[in-house]
Design a protein around this motif. Structure first.
Motif, PDB file in Angstrom:
ATOM      1  N   CYS A  82       0.755  -1.027  -0.018  1.00 43.25           N
ATOM      2  CA  CYS A  82      -0.110  -0.148  -0.141  1.00 43.25           C
ATOM      3  C   CYS A  82       0.704   1.366  -0.167  1.00 43.25           C
ATOM      4  N   SER A 114      -4.293   1.200  -1.713  1.00 45.24           N
ATOM      5  CA  SER A 114      -4.840   0.175  -0.912  1.00 45.24           C
ATOM      6  C   SER A 114      -4.960  -1.140  -1.548  1.00 45.24           C
ATOM      7  N   GLU A 137      -9.855   3.137  -1.605  1.00 45.86           N
ATOM      8  CA  GLU A 137     -11.009   2.338  -0.519  1.00 45.86           C
ATOM      9  C   GLU A 137     -12.235   2.496  -1.118  1.00 45.86           C
ATOM     10  N   THR A 147      -4.500  -0.812   3.801  1.00 47.34           N
ATOM     11  CA  THR A 147      -4.498   0.763   3.426  1.00 47.34           C
ATOM     12  C   THR A 147      -3.428   1.625   3.820  1.00 47.34           C
ATOM     13  N   GLU A 189      -5.567   5.534   7.230  1.00 49.23           N
ATOM     14  CA  GLU A 189      -6.976   5.235   7.682  1.00 49.23           C
ATOM     15  C   GLU A 189      -8.157   5.721   6.758  1.00 49.23           C
ATOM     16  N   HIS A 190      -9.081   5.031   6.369  1.00 46.08           N
ATOM     17  CA  HIS A 190     -10.298   5.417   5.525  1.00 46.08           C
ATOM     18  C   HIS A 190     -10.966   6.717   5.929  1.00 46.08           C
ATOM     19  N   TYR A 203      -4.505  -0.543   8.590  1.00 45.05           N
ATOM     20  CA  TYR A 203      -4.111   0.602   8.107  1.00 45.05           C
ATOM     21  C   TYR A 203      -2.695   1.128   8.543  1.00 45.05           C
TER      22      TYR A 203
END
Length: 161
Positions: A14, A31, A58, A81, A84-85, A103
């Protein structure tokens, strides 16, 4: 669940995708989606430079998974990823029923670095995934990758004299 050596190997992929995005003039996020057998079934990086700020990897994973995987396969998959989303991506992840998220760096880390550099904050609140998608298993950040991601973020978002 703690971040394992295998998780770190996946997260390094990633980080490489995030570097690829930065090298292409985009924001450094990458990701991958890994199925229950450990096979990477989808990989992407940020593609927001064209003006569509929803082109996060994502979000692309969630759309791809909804189209190509059964609900059971999605639930057993893991999303790795570099960062973090965001709330949009966390919601998409939960809506399509994807499994665990791992993440490298947190939204809080990125927010702190942006503030340190005097850079603009994102237009969406930096909420933890667990606030948006409470039922999703989440692991991160990975301290081993913080310096690499900080350098990529700084190259894109850091203020230059």
């Amino acid at each position: 669940m703690a971040i394992s050596e295998n998780d770190l190997r996946q997260l390094r992929i990633c980080v490489d995708l995030a570097r690829e995005a930065l090298d292409d003039g985009d924001e450094p996020f990458g990701s991958i989606l890994v199925d229950s057998t450990g096979t990477t079934v989808f990989a992407d990086r940020n593609r927001v430079k064209g003006g569509d700020a929803t082109q996060h990897p994502e979000f692309a994973i969630a759309r791809w998974a909804a189209e190509h995987l059964t609900p059971e396969q999605r639930a057993r998959a893991t999303v790795y990823t570099s960062g973090e989303h965001c709330p949009m991506c966390a919601a998409a992840h939960a809506w399509v029923g994807l499994g665990r998220i791992v993440y490298a760096t947190s939204a809080a880390q990125l927010s702190g670095w942006l503030a340190e550099w005097g850079a603009a904050a994102p237009p969406v609140a930096a909420l933890p995934i667990s606030t948006v998608a409470a039922g999703v298993a989440v692991d991160g950040p990975a301290p081993e990758l913080a310096d690499a991601m900080r350098a990529l973020y700084e190259a894109k978002f850091g203020c230059r004299a």
